[in-house]
Design an enzyme around this catalytic site. Structure first.
Site, PDB file in Angstrom:
ATOM      1  N   ARG A 102       0.845  -1.179   0.000  1.00 38.21           N
ATOM      2  CA  ARG A 102       0.000   0.000   0.000  1.00 38.21           C
ATOM      3  C   ARG A 102       0.893   1.246   0.000  1.00 38.21           C
ATOM      4  O   ARG A 102       1.723   1.416   0.890  1.00 38.21           O
ATOM      5  CB  ARG A 102      -0.882  -0.026   1.264  1.00 38.21           C
ATOM      6  CG  ARG A 102      -1.786   1.141   1.348  1.00 38.21           C
ATOM      7  CD  ARG A 102      -2.619   1.243   2.615  1.00 38.21           C
ATOM      8  NE  ARG A 102      -3.066   2.617   2.606  1.00 38.21           N
ATOM      9  CZ  ARG A 102      -3.036   3.449   3.630  1.00 38.21           C
ATOM     10  NH1 ARG A 102      -2.652   3.049   4.822  1.00 38.21           N
ATOM     11  NH2 ARG A 102      -3.407   4.694   3.476  1.00 38.21           N
ATOM     12  N   HIS A 147      -3.007  11.072   0.371  1.00 41.48           N
ATOM     13  CA  HIS A 147      -2.467  10.774   1.707  1.00 41.48           C
ATOM     14  C   HIS A 147      -1.803  12.061   2.234  1.00 41.48           C
ATOM     15  O   HIS A 147      -0.595  12.103   2.466  1.00 41.48           O
ATOM     16  CB  HIS A 147      -1.497   9.603   1.650  1.00 41.48           C
ATOM     17  CG  HIS A 147      -1.262   8.930   2.973  1.00 41.48           C
ATOM     18  ND1 HIS A 147      -1.434   7.591   3.195  1.00 41.48           N
ATOM     19  CD2 HIS A 147      -0.879   9.443   4.171  1.00 41.48           C
ATOM     20  CE1 HIS A 147      -1.152   7.293   4.454  1.00 41.48           C
ATOM     21  NE2 HIS A 147      -0.810   8.405   5.076  1.00 41.48           N
ATOM     22  N   GLU A 192      -7.522   8.526   6.050  1.00 41.62           N
ATOM     23  CA  GLU A 192      -7.770   9.155   7.349  1.00 41.62           C
ATOM     24  C   GLU A 192      -8.264  10.598   7.270  1.00 41.62           C
ATOM     25  O   GLU A 192      -7.592  11.518   7.751  1.00 41.62           O
ATOM     26  CB  GLU A 192      -6.501   9.099   8.215  1.00 41.62           C
ATOM     27  CG  GLU A 192      -6.024   7.692   8.508  1.00 41.62           C
ATOM     28  CD  GLU A 192      -4.857   7.659   9.512  1.00 41.62           C
ATOM     29  OE1 GLU A 192      -4.413   8.729   9.951  1.00 41.62           O
ATOM     30  OE2 GLU A 192      -4.419   6.555   9.857  1.00 41.62           O
ATOM     31  N   ASN A 334      -7.683   1.911   9.753  1.00 40.57           N
ATOM     32  CA  ASN A 334      -6.384   2.111  10.392  1.00 40.57           C
ATOM     33  C   ASN A 334      -6.618   2.177  11.891  1.00 40.57           C
ATOM     34  O   ASN A 334      -7.441   2.971  12.358  1.00 40.57           O
ATOM     35  CB  ASN A 334      -5.750   3.436   9.944  1.00 40.57           C
ATOM     36  CG  ASN A 334      -5.363   3.434   8.473  1.00 40.57           C
ATOM     37  OD1 ASN A 334      -5.494   2.416   7.789  1.00 40.57           O
ATOM     38  ND2 ASN A 334      -4.889   4.562   7.990  1.00 40.57           N
ATOM     39  N   TYR A 336      -4.655   1.903  15.893  1.00 40.47           N
ATOM     40  CA  TYR A 336      -3.435   1.823  16.700  1.00 40.47           C
ATOM     41  C   TYR A 336      -3.700   1.606  18.185  1.00 40.47           C
ATOM     42  O   TYR A 336      -2.963   0.915  18.845  1.00 40.47           O
ATOM     43  CB  TYR A 336      -2.586   3.090  16.526  1.00 40.47           C
ATOM     44  CG  TYR A 336      -1.979   3.172  15.148  1.00 40.47           C
ATOM     45  CD1 TYR A 336      -0.763   2.578  14.881  1.00 40.47           C
ATOM     46  CD2 TYR A 336      -2.651   3.798  14.104  1.00 40.47           C
ATOM     47  CE1 TYR A 336      -0.201   2.608  13.610  1.00 40.47           C
ATOM     48  CE2 TYR A 336      -2.110   3.835  12.826  1.00 40.47           C
ATOM     49  CZ  TYR A 336      -0.885   3.244  12.582  1.00 40.47           C
ATOM     50  OH  TYR A 336      -0.359   3.259  11.328  1.00 40.47           O
ATOM     51  N   GLU A 399      -3.913  -0.166   8.085  1.00 40.04           N
ATOM     52  CA  GLU A 399      -2.769   0.214   8.919  1.00 40.04           C
ATOM     53  C   GLU A 399      -2.964  -0.365  10.309  1.00 40.04           C
ATOM     54  O   GLU A 399      -4.065  -0.289  10.868  1.00 40.04           O
ATOM     55  CB  GLU A 399      -2.635   1.739   9.090  1.00 40.04           C
ATOM     56  CG  GLU A 399      -2.003   2.449   7.935  1.00 40.04           C
ATOM     57  CD  GLU A 399      -1.835   3.953   8.174  1.00 40.04           C
ATOM     58  OE1 GLU A 399      -1.666   4.391   9.330  1.00 40.04           O
ATOM     59  OE2 GLU A 399      -1.881   4.688   7.177  1.00 40.04           O
TER      60      GLU A 399
END
Ligand SMILES: *[C@@H]1O[C@H](CO)[C@@H](O)[C@H](O)[C@H]1NC(C)=O
Ligand SMILES: *[C@@H]1O[C@H](CO)[C@@H](O)[C@H](O)[C@H]1NC(C)=O
Ligand SMILES: *[C@@H]1O[C@H](CO)[C@@H](O)[C@H](O)[C@H]1NC(C)=O
Ligand SMILES: *[C@@H]1O[C@H](CO)[C@@H](O)[C@H](O)[C@H]1NC(C)=O
Length: 497
Positions: A102, A147, A192, A334, A336, A399
């Site tokens: 990606r 991005h 995002e 994504n 985290y 992600e």
């Protein structure tokens, strides 16, 4: 090609031995059609900021005019120098054995003015070479169209606060589909949008541009959603029939845990995810479309108390709502971290802000296991929430990864624990019915992490930023991931240190 230290090998052999002793039976096996990959983005790795006709983007401008905005006053002028070292990148991807890579297109490398009046041949060739080389090695390119690196010319016209930017984006994506769509079968419109727009503390945060808190974020989000919808329909109407690919959006979200069992905190956690993930997911993936009801109500009520004539959240027209609904062939996630959320009513007063609107305070529970920064069960809950909330959409994890400071050199055992535990969470969600087909580690290699500069490392590969060669060396986690991809199985016995 890879510098191999003998102590490093011994460590790795020890690790495998440890796993095999502790491995009982392989329940941690992914379905056969499940795909693994790694991710990067243009500004974070390419460098060549002014090479061969590339135009200036907002990150070039920010880092050059406000170096103090970036940790260590660093910039992405050279970064990993992937503009010149892409062949090495492909070799390293081959080494990992990934199914997909990606990466993103730099808008101002292809269209230096931001507009379609001028196409930069060298920029076009750069991505042609990369895509061809990936395909020649059996690696699927997954291409992000935006991005975060907006051409500076468009920022000068208001950037994403200006809804016209959505039209310029539509022009750009049409060029990209024409140039690369015969080979690229998975497209991402925007990475995002939440991070692009949110204005915590009125700072210029990650968007790289100053915004008026409590207003700018909502205008930005609205333009980005419209830009996404335009890109989807262009692909759908003009390209899908011949090119037969998929196009979707990538949204980031933490998982919110209410700090107590008080109704206020439980509602705050729900409000938080609706105004973070739901802000972008609801208009696209819900049956009714538009922003979540709770978001409209919350901002409307607060705007009224602040004496504004209308809600600071600008509404969509009926046509826009309908044009947005269902415009994503998959949902890219994504993820985290998990956050501890408590209800917190900020006093009315100027200036307004997005976080005052949400009315929460965020923290981490020091008692979370295995650590406050490694909360795999939060990921599981997020994935199940998404399946329930949006009628079990096709999900790609685009992600997921662990940031550290390379204090243990190449032996990044905490990253291995993080990845193993989070992939177990993904597998559990699949076993419980979630429709997840891809997993992507952030990141392929250490890179320019926006305002944190090079101070935080997410890479499976270490990059020597002091060497003109930007030498890449696989960390222990790269060997771990290589093995995992080869077997489709999560090794047992990872321990948190
Ligand atoms: C590109 O920028 C560098 C500084 O980062 C400068 O030295 C160089 O002359 C520039 N090259 C071009 C082609 O403008
Ligand atoms: C909230 O209630 C649940 C279920 O009753 C319990 O498992 C959990 O520990 C409680 N959380 C707190 C913070 O009290
Ligand atoms: C790097 O991370 C370790 C472990 O979290 C920490 O103890 C250390 O202080 C950090 N070093 C720097 C230079 O930030
Ligand atoms: C950089 O790479 C070149 C060509 O492979 C090599 O000759 C040189 O020694 C390398 N320099 C450093 C500092 O690693």
């Amino acid at each position: 090609m890879h510098g191999v230290l003998s102590t490093f090998n011994i460590f790795y052999i020890f690790l495998i031995l440890w796993y095999s002793i502790h491995a009982k039976k392989c329940i941690d096996k992914f379905p056969k059609d499940f795909k693994f990959g790694v991710g990067t983005s243009a500004y974070q790795i390419e460098g060549g900021w002014n090479a061969s006709g590339k135009g200036e983007n907002i990150w070039d401008r920010l880092t050059h005019t406000h170096p103090e905005a970036i940790n260590d006053r660093d910039n992405g002028d050279i970064a990993c120098d992937s503009y010149h070292l892409w062949k090495t990148d492909v070799e390293n991807l081959k080494y990992l054995g990934v199914h997909h890579y990606r990466f993103s297109l730099s808008w101002s490398r292809i269209l230096p003015t931001g507009f379609v009046n001028q196409i930069n041949k060298d920029g076009v060739e750069y991505y042609n070479n990369l895509i061809n080389s990936l395909l020649a090695n059996g690696i699927e390119p997954i291409v992000t169209l935006y991005h975060w690196d907006l051409p500076q010319t468009l920022q000068d016209l208001g950037g994403w606060s200006n809804v016209k930017t959505a039209d310029y984006f539509a022009d750009f994506v049409r060029v990209a589909f024409r140039l690369y769509g015969n080979r690229v079968k998975t497209w991402t419109t925007i990475n995002e949008p939440y991070r692009i727009c949110y204005d915590s503390a009125g700072d210029f945060e990650i968007s790289a541009v100053p915004v008026l808190p409590g207003f700018g974020c909502y205008l930005c989000a609205r333009s980005l959603l419209i830009a996404h919808s335009k890109a989807y329909h262009i692909y759908d109407k003009e390209f899908r029939k011949q090119q037969k690919g998929k196009i979707g959006i990538i949204l980031d979200s933490s998982w919110p845990i209410p700090k107590t069992n008080k109704t206020d905190d439980i509602e705050a956690a729900e409000r938080y995810i609706q105004m973070m993930l739901g802000w972008f997911a609801h208009p696209i993936f819900s049956k009714d479309g538009d922003y979540p009801e709770i978001m409209k109500k919350t901002i409307q009520e607060r705007s009224a108390k602040e004496n504004y004539r209308e809600s600071r959240l600008p509404s969509f027209t009926k046509e826009e709502i309908n044009a947005l609904k269902g415009t994503s062939d998959y949902l890219g996630i994504n993820h985290y971290e998990t956050e501890w959320i408590e209800n917190f009513e900020f006093p009315i007063g100027k200036p307004p802000s997005y976080f005052k609107d949400i009315a929460v305070k965020r923290s981490k529970n020091p008692k979370w296991k295995p650590s406050p920064d490694i909360v795999p069960w939060g990921f599981y809950k997020l994935l199940r929430w998404v399946a329930k909330e949006y009628n079990n959409p096709l999900v790609y994890i685009t992600e997921n990864g662990y940031g550290d400071n390379n204090s243990n050199g190449l032996q990044d055992s905490n990253r291995i624990v993080y990845l193993a535990e989070y992939m177990k969470a993904v597998l559990q969600a699949i076993q419980d019915g979630s429709n997840i087909k891809k997993y992507t580690v952030w990141s392929f290699m250490d890179n320019m992490e926006w305002r944190r500069g090079y101070s935080i490392k997410y890479g499976l590969f270490n990059v020597d930023f002091t060497s003109p060669n930007r030498t890449r060396t696989p960390k222990t986690s790269a060997k771990f991931y290589k093995q995992l991809i080869k077997t489709g199985t999560i090794p047992k016995g990872t321990v948190f240190q």
